[in-house]
Design a protein around this motif. Structure first.
Motif, PDB file in Angstrom:
ATOM      1  N   ARG A  42       0.849  -1.178   0.000  1.00 48.60           N
ATOM      2  CA  ARG A  42       0.000   0.000   0.000  1.00 48.60           C
ATOM      3  C   ARG A  42       0.893   1.238   0.000  1.00 48.60           C
ATOM      4  NH1 ARG A  42      -5.347  -0.083   3.657  1.00 48.60           N
ATOM      5  NH2 ARG A  42      -5.420  -2.040   2.486  1.00 48.60           N
ATOM      6  N   GLU A  43       0.595   2.198  -0.878  1.00 50.46           N
ATOM      7  CA  GLU A  43       1.414   3.395  -0.975  1.00 50.46           C
ATOM      8  C   GLU A  43       0.584   4.653  -0.812  1.00 50.46           C
ATOM      9  OE1 GLU A  43       3.218   4.234  -4.738  1.00 50.46           O
ATOM     10  OE2 GLU A  43       1.444   3.687  -5.898  1.00 50.46           O
ATOM     11  N   GLY A  44       1.206   5.647  -0.205  1.00 47.37           N
ATOM     12  CA  GLY A  44       0.543   6.928  -0.040  1.00 47.37           C
ATOM     13  C   GLY A  44       0.455   7.666  -1.363  1.00 47.37           C
ATOM     14  N   VAL A  45      -0.706   8.232  -1.643  1.00 47.25           N
ATOM     15  CA  VAL A  45      -0.924   8.976  -2.876  1.00 47.25           C
ATOM     16  C   VAL A  45      -0.956  10.469  -2.605  1.00 47.25           C
ATOM     17  CG1 VAL A  45      -2.552   9.405  -4.768  1.00 47.25           C
ATOM     18  CG2 VAL A  45      -2.194   7.061  -3.911  1.00 47.25           C
ATOM     19  N   ALA A  56       2.511  12.103  -3.583  1.00 48.97           N
ATOM     20  CA  ALA A  56       3.570  11.218  -4.048  1.00 48.97           C
ATOM     21  C   ALA A  56       4.117  11.784  -5.358  1.00 48.97           C
ATOM     22  CB  ALA A  56       3.016   9.816  -4.271  1.00 48.97           C
ATOM     23  N   ASP A  57       5.396  11.580  -5.596  1.00 50.16           N
ATOM     24  CA  ASP A  57       6.014  12.103  -6.822  1.00 50.16           C
ATOM     25  C   ASP A  57       5.305  11.584  -8.071  1.00 50.16           C
ATOM     26  OD1 ASP A  57       9.458  12.079  -5.596  1.00 50.16           O
ATOM     27  OD2 ASP A  57       7.844  13.547  -5.376  1.00 50.16           O
ATOM     28  N   SER A  58       4.822  10.366  -8.009  1.00 50.11           N
ATOM     29  CA  SER A  58       4.213   9.734  -9.180  1.00 50.11           C
ATOM     30  C   SER A  58       2.891  10.377  -9.599  1.00 50.11           C
ATOM     31  CB  SER A  58       3.998   8.247  -8.922  1.00 50.11           C
ATOM     32  OG  SER A  58       3.160   8.060  -7.791  1.00 50.11           O
ATOM     33  N   VAL A  59       2.277  11.182  -8.717  1.00 43.74           N
ATOM     34  CA  VAL A  59       0.986  11.767  -9.053  1.00 43.74           C
ATOM     35  C   VAL A  59       1.005  13.294  -9.050  1.00 43.74           C
ATOM     36  CG1 VAL A  59      -0.173   9.749  -8.077  1.00 43.74           C
ATOM     37  CG2 VAL A  59       0.042  11.845  -6.703  1.00 43.74           C
ATOM     38  N   LYS A  60       2.136  13.889  -8.686  1.00 40.66           N
ATOM     39  CA  LYS A  60       2.217  15.355  -8.653  1.00 40.66           C
ATOM     40  C   LYS A  60       1.878  15.939 -10.015  1.00 40.66           C
ATOM     41  CE  LYS A  60       5.526  16.119  -4.902  1.00 40.66           C
ATOM     42  NZ  LYS A  60       6.926  16.499  -4.550  1.00 40.66           N
ATOM     43  N   GLY A  61       1.048  16.972  -9.993  1.00 40.46           N
ATOM     44  CA  GLY A  61       0.653  17.623 -11.231  1.00 40.46           C
ATOM     45  C   GLY A  61      -0.538  16.971 -11.915  1.00 40.46           C
ATOM     46  N   ARG A  62      -0.922  15.783 -11.457  1.00 38.29           N
ATOM     47  CA  ARG A  62      -2.060  15.083 -12.062  1.00 38.29           C
ATOM     48  C   ARG A  62      -3.218  14.909 -11.080  1.00 38.29           C
ATOM     49  NH1 ARG A  62      -1.599   9.934 -13.601  1.00 38.29           N
ATOM     50  NH2 ARG A  62       0.016   9.399 -12.061  1.00 38.29           N
ATOM     51  N   PHE A  63      -2.905  14.695  -9.812  1.00 36.88           N
ATOM     52  CA  PHE A  63      -3.935  14.475  -8.799  1.00 36.88           C
ATOM     53  C   PHE A  63      -4.031  15.694  -7.887  1.00 36.88           C
ATOM     54  CE2 PHE A  63      -3.678   9.518  -8.517  1.00 36.88           C
ATOM     55  CZ  PHE A  63      -3.825   9.448  -9.896  1.00 36.88           C
TER      56      PHE A  63
END
Length: 119
Positions: A42-45, A56-63
């Protein structure tokens, strides 16, 4: 104990958008969205601590995480979705202060809502 109920998940094509909602019995000092894909941890979003937001870096700018204090509701607007965003998304809440991405520091969890992004 805080009761949490997520909604808004579904199936979309890559590049699409979804808006998740989490109805809470009350809002807490720290509220977050986590996700868990099959076979992964489980990862923090995203997290909101009062008016401060973290991603999270993976969702910055999108979420975008937000909360409606009048309705005791937490939201997650997800744009430009990618297949790697496919997961069960969970709402989490706590009144304690700790690293926001650490799932073990949250006291209460919802049942989750499934997000599936196809390529």
């Amino acid at each position: 104990q805080v009761q949490l109920a997520e909604s808004g998940g579904g199936s979309v094509q890559a590049g699409g958008s979804l808006r998740l909602s989490c109805a809470a019995s009350r809002l807490t000092a720290r509220m977050a969205w986590f996700r868990q894909a099959p076979g992964k941890e489980r990862e923090g979003v995203a997290c909101i601590i009062y008016s401060a937001m973290f991603y999270a870096d993976s969702v910055k700018g999108r979420f975008t995480i937000s909360q409606d204090n009048a309705k005791n509701t937490l939201h997650l607007q997800m744009n430009t979705l990618k297949p790697e965003d496919t997961a069960m998304y969970y709402c989490a809440a706590t009144d304690t202060y700790a690293p926001w991405w650490d799932a073990a520091t949250y006291n209460d969890w919802g049942q989750g809502t499934q997000v599936t992004v196809s390529s």
